[in-house]
Scaffold this active site. Structure first.
Site, PDB file in Angstrom:
ATOM      1  N   LYS A  86      36.809  11.721  39.527  1.00 11.48           N
ATOM      2  CA  LYS A  86      36.039  10.886  40.349  1.00 11.48           C
ATOM      3  C   LYS A  86      36.678  10.925  41.991  1.00 11.48           C
ATOM      4  O   LYS A  86      37.853  11.244  41.826  1.00 11.48           O
ATOM      5  CB  LYS A  86      35.959   9.601  39.784  1.00 11.48           C
ATOM      6  CG  LYS A  86      37.234   9.061  39.665  1.00 11.48           C
ATOM      7  CD  LYS A  86      37.123   7.466  38.875  1.00 11.48           C
ATOM      8  CE  LYS A  86      38.541   6.684  39.115  1.00 11.48           C
ATOM      9  NZ  LYS A  86      38.353   5.569  37.925  1.00 11.48           N
ATOM     10  N   TYR A 146      46.706   4.240  72.561  1.00 13.61           N
ATOM     11  CA  TYR A 146      46.348   3.196  72.834  1.00 13.61           C
ATOM     12  C   TYR A 146      47.069   1.838  72.904  1.00 13.61           C
ATOM     13  O   TYR A 146      48.051   1.745  72.010  1.00 13.61           O
ATOM     14  CB  TYR A 146      45.317   3.081  71.896  1.00 13.61           C
ATOM     15  CG  TYR A 146      43.909   3.835  72.174  1.00 13.61           C
ATOM     16  CD1 TYR A 146      43.491   4.200  73.410  1.00 13.61           C
ATOM     17  CD2 TYR A 146      43.704   4.496  70.968  1.00 13.61           C
ATOM     18  CE1 TYR A 146      42.505   5.352  73.448  1.00 13.61           C
ATOM     19  CE2 TYR A 146      42.627   5.628  71.073  1.00 13.61           C
ATOM     20  CZ  TYR A 146      42.023   5.932  72.236  1.00 13.61           C
ATOM     21  OH  TYR A 146      40.926   6.931  72.816  1.00 13.61           O
TER      22      TYR A 146
HETATM   23  C1  LIG Z   1      39.744   5.684  37.151  1.00 10.06           C
HETATM   24  C2  LIG Z   1      39.287   5.485  35.681  1.00 10.06           C
HETATM   25  C3  LIG Z   1      40.204   6.283  35.037  1.00 10.06           C
HETATM   26  C4  LIG Z   1      41.425   7.025  35.258  1.00 10.06           C
HETATM   27  O1  LIG Z   1      42.571   6.074  35.514  1.00 10.06           O
HETATM   28  P1  LIG Z   1      43.900   6.595  36.307  1.00 10.06           P
HETATM   29  O2  LIG Z   1      44.792   5.453  36.142  1.00 10.06           O
HETATM   30  O3  LIG Z   1      43.664   7.385  37.500  1.00 10.06           O
HETATM   31  O4  LIG Z   1      44.221   7.511  35.190  1.00 10.06           O
HETATM   32  C5  LIG Z   1      39.877   6.334  33.735  1.00 10.06           C
HETATM   33  N1  LIG Z   1      38.913   5.700  32.955  1.00 10.06           N
HETATM   34  C6  LIG Z   1      37.989   5.002  33.702  1.00 10.06           C
HETATM   35  C7  LIG Z   1      36.884   4.085  33.225  1.00 10.06           C
HETATM   36  C8  LIG Z   1      38.374   4.739  35.020  1.00 10.06           C
HETATM   37  O5  LIG Z   1      37.362   4.096  35.936  1.00 10.06           O
END
Ligand SMILES: *Cc1c(COP(=O)(O)O)cnc(C)c1O
Length: 388
Positions: free
Chosen positions: A41, A281
């Site tokens: 993601k 700035y």
């Molecule tokens: C983001 C997420 C993960 C991964 O989490 P990490 O801490 O980056 O390993 C796993 N499951 C769900 C549902 C998530 O939203």
């Protein structure tokens, strides 16, 4: 040659070997039969979805995504490269049309709330059956069914339109603490929830169970279940300092994770400023002596946080060069008096290694008052990513 891509002045390097190494670290730690899932993601945590997919697909047994279109991109990649089809689960929100497309592509979708009953007529009209996984809210207070609302909360799930293939949940409080009592309660609620889901839906076959992200996979062996969902640590970063400390206490050692990402930038120009000159700035920096500066064509637009103003350093020729004054939208000025060759451009490392020195995502997060997750995911999607 024509117009330059922004990636020719500032670019990201993705170390595919580091990613493969991190996947191996997890495989060595997982119990027998536990499969390794990778989370892609947030543009693969800023590493670039398209660039990260080939090495992540090779290294992992299953992939977890937020968006339907990313799941379809995985299927297109598999078709194009004749790669095996991995199990893919969309964790995020999808609409009815997307549910139909995902059913056709053999992608699983997280079932999170009764509002998804709107999928059913669309699935029936298309003549497809969706693979769904029940998301249980065991204490995060985000998406998912409350375990004690089962069976009534699942009554909308029509077996002709939806095949339930798994049950998942997500921990709320592992990264921020060094004791795991809240996580233990969530785990117990999950196990009870799985039992209720089976009973409510009359499921007797195999059901994929998963709850552990990076921190739980490292710290709570009982949470590994059938598959783990590794995000941040697949990219070589620790979920938090507390997680690293707890891993040391639990395992007697700290597993070696290798950061996969470097961010580099070629200077737009270098020049000498006389003593007393101001930089940037607000005139927040004034040169105490004659100084050589490099102007980097990169700023907060590209995801280099403005909170790094007058605080961060970058690396040039293996040496630390302070950021002078404010980070601007498209420019950042650094002091290269001690680091630059006499003339011409310099290449700055904003994140990653140069010589014996390193700027970590953790260090940037401390300077920018945030967490490494946010530092890497906010790096601009417009920048070029190169797999090395
Ligand atoms: C983001 C997420 C993960 C991964 O989490 P990490 O801490 O980056 O390993 C796993 N499951 C769900 C549902 C998530 O939203």
């Amino acid at each position: 040659m024509g117009i330059r891509h922004p990636g020719e002045v500032s670019w990201l390097e993705i170390d595919a070997n580091a990613l493969a190494h991190n996947a191996r670290v997890f495989r060595e730690m997982l119990g027998a039969g536990v499969r390794l899932g990778g989370v892609l993601k947030g543009n693969a945590y800023g590493h670039g979805f398209a660039e990260t997919l080939p090495p992540a697909h090779a290294a992992c047994d299953a992939l977890f995504l937020i968006e339907a279109r990313d799941a379809l991109a995985v299927r297109a990649f598999e078709a194009r490269t004749s790669a095996v089809r991995r199990p893919v689960l969309v964790l995020g929100a999808v609409d009815a049309d997307e549910a139909v497309e995902l059913a056709r592509a053999g992608v699983d979708v997280a079932l999170t709330d009764a509002g998804q009953a709107r999928f059913i007529p669309a699935l029936r009209a298309a003549g497809v059956r969706l693979r769904g996984q029940i998301h249980l809210d065991t204490g995060l207070g985000r998406e998912g069914f409350m375990p004690d609302e089962i069976p009534s909360a699942l009554q909308w799930i029509a077996p002709d339109a939806i095949e339930v293939t798994g049950v998942l949940s997500h921990f709320a409080n592992i990264e921020d603490v060094t004791e795991q009592s809240y996580a233990a309660r969530q785990l117990a609620a999950f196990e009870e929830g799985v039992r209720r889901v089976r009973e409510a839906l009359g499921l007797t076959g195999p059901l994929e169970r998963h709850i552990a992200a990076s921190a739980a996979a490292l710290l709570l062996p009982a949470a590994q279940k059938d598959v783990v969902r590794i995000g941040i640590s697949l990219y070589g970063l620790w979920p938090s300092n507390e997680t690293r400390l707890s891993a040391h206490a639990l395992l007697g050692r700290v597993p070696e994770l290798r950061p996969a990402l470097s961010w580099r930038c070629r200077s737009q120009l270098t020049k000498w400023l006389p003593a007393g000159s101001y930089v940037g700035y607000g005139c927040t920096y004034r040169c105490p002596t004659r100084m050589r500066i490099a102007v980097l064509p990169l700023g907060y637009y590209d995801g280099y946080p403005r909170l790094l103003s007058s605080r961060a350093h970058v690396l040039v020729n293996g040496q630390r060069c302070p950021v002078l004054g404010r980070v601007m939208m498209n420019h950042t000025v650094i002091d290269v008096t001690g680091a630059a060759q006499p003339e011409g451009v310099v290449t700055a490392t904003l994140l990653g290694r140069d010589g014996d020195e390193q700027v970590s995502a953790d260090q940037l997060a401390i300077w920018a008052q945030t967490i490494n997750y946010e530092v890497v995911t906010r790096i601009g999607a417009h920048l070029r990513r190169i797999v090395i």
